[in-house]
Design an enzyme around this catalytic site. Structure first.
Site, short mmCIF file in Angstrom:
data_model
loop_
_atom_site.label_atom_id
_atom_site.label_comp_id
_atom_site.label_asym_id
_atom_site.label_seq_id
_atom_site.Cartn_x
_atom_site.Cartn_y
_atom_site.Cartn_z
N TYR A 174 50.94 42.17 34.72
CA TYR A 174 50.11 41.27 35.11
C TYR A 174 48.75 41.74 35.50
O TYR A 174 48.68 42.76 35.78
CB TYR A 174 50.65 40.37 36.07
CG TYR A 174 50.69 40.66 37.54
CD1 TYR A 174 49.62 40.79 38.20
CD2 TYR A 174 51.71 41.60 38.08
CE1 TYR A 174 49.52 41.24 39.66
CE2 TYR A 174 51.78 41.92 39.21
CZ TYR A 174 50.80 41.80 40.09
OH TYR A 174 50.88 42.53 41.31
N CYS A 175 47.76 40.86 35.62
CA CYS A 175 46.59 41.42 35.86
C CYS A 175 45.69 39.95 36.69
O CYS A 175 46.25 39.73 37.33
CB CYS A 175 45.67 42.01 34.48
SG CYS A 175 45.41 40.91 33.33
N ARG A 176 44.39 39.93 36.09
CA ARG A 176 43.58 38.91 36.84
C ARG A 176 43.74 37.56 36.62
O ARG A 176 43.31 36.85 37.27
CB ARG A 176 42.13 39.39 36.69
CG ARG A 176 41.79 40.77 37.14
CD ARG A 176 40.65 41.46 36.48
NE ARG A 176 39.97 42.69 37.10
CZ ARG A 176 39.27 43.49 36.62
NH1 ARG A 176 38.87 43.21 35.45
NH2 ARG A 176 39.04 44.54 36.99
N CYS A 180 42.76 37.49 30.77
CA CYS A 180 42.43 39.03 31.33
C CYS A 180 43.09 39.91 30.22
O CYS A 180 44.27 39.83 30.03
CB CYS A 180 43.01 39.46 32.89
SG CYS A 180 42.58 41.05 33.03
#
Length: 232
Positions: A174-176, A180
């Site tokens: 996962y990221c932002r 993203c």
């Protein structure tokens, strides 16, 4: 003036402050944790003066707050629910604007045809074991807050850690947020290396907005790149 009309005028102040792609991008950046004006300018590719101008508008509309730290001005979101507001805007746009739908299909869906992992599904998978969660954002964003148990491997460092990752275990990155590209890039690299990998359906801000558990970590406690640490 009618009190209801007065209220709607104030609501319109908030809506007007959102009518800028630059300010929406700044809100996404702030959703990862508080940042200085200089850091926000670097993250969004704007000049410091332009960044400061947009941040003042966000502050005046009640969406952001600021504090002084030496010579730096540090900004943060005024409310953890702001990513929910941004998510609502993006969902309406995807559903009703043909251009948004086209961009998502051509630049995002084509990168990953598998259905992302939902937040509740991720919690269940972690509890059952057999799933590793990696946060592929920069270390400073991870340290400001992350999903409990997630290991920080910034996407540009992922190639150095591929051999240390556990075999036979699904990896969720996962990221932002949902747009993203860091998570898309991480999943592509993992699959190319033979790992079973999927993305979280959105990112850390949406996780936090649902009042799900959040961990923080100081820079001194950054995960090491050893096999034992990454597979634990």
């Amino acid at each position: 003036m009618n009190p209801k009309k007065k209220l709607f005028e104030q609501f319109a102040r908030v809506a007007k402050s959102l009518a800028s792609s630059n300010r929406l991008e700044l809100l996404e950046a702030l959703a990862q944790g508080e940042k200085s004006v200089d850091a926000l300018a670097q993250a969004t590719g704007m000049s410091v003066a332009n960044t400061s101008h947009h941040l003042q508008i966000l502050r005046d509309s009640g969406l952001a707050e600021s504090r002084k730290e030496g010579l730096q001005v540090i900004y943060r979101l005024s409310d953890d629910q702001i990513p929910v507001l941004l998510g609502g805007i993006s969902r309406i746009a995807e559903k009703h604007l043909a251009e948004v739908d086209r961009i998502v299909r051509e630049h995002f869906d084509v990168r990953d045809a598998l259905t992302p992992v939902g937040r509740s599904e991720l919690m269940a998978r972690v509890k059952e074991g057999g799933t590793m969660v990696i946060d592929v954002r920069p270390a400073a964003e991870y340290q400001a807050g992350h999903i409990p148990g997630a290991v920080n491997i910034p996407v540009d460092e992922l190639p150095q850690h591929l051999e240390a990752l556990p075999q036979g275990q699904e990896i969720v990155a996962y990221c932002r947020g949902p747009y993203c590209m860091l998570a898309f890039d991480a999943v592509a690299s993992l699959r190319q290396a033979g790992y079973q990998a999927r993305r979280l359906e959105d990112g850390f801000p949406e996780w936090k907005a649902e009042s799900r558990p959040v961990d923080t970590e100081t820079p001194a406690a950054k995960p090491r790149s050893s096999r034992r640490r990454l597979s634990g």
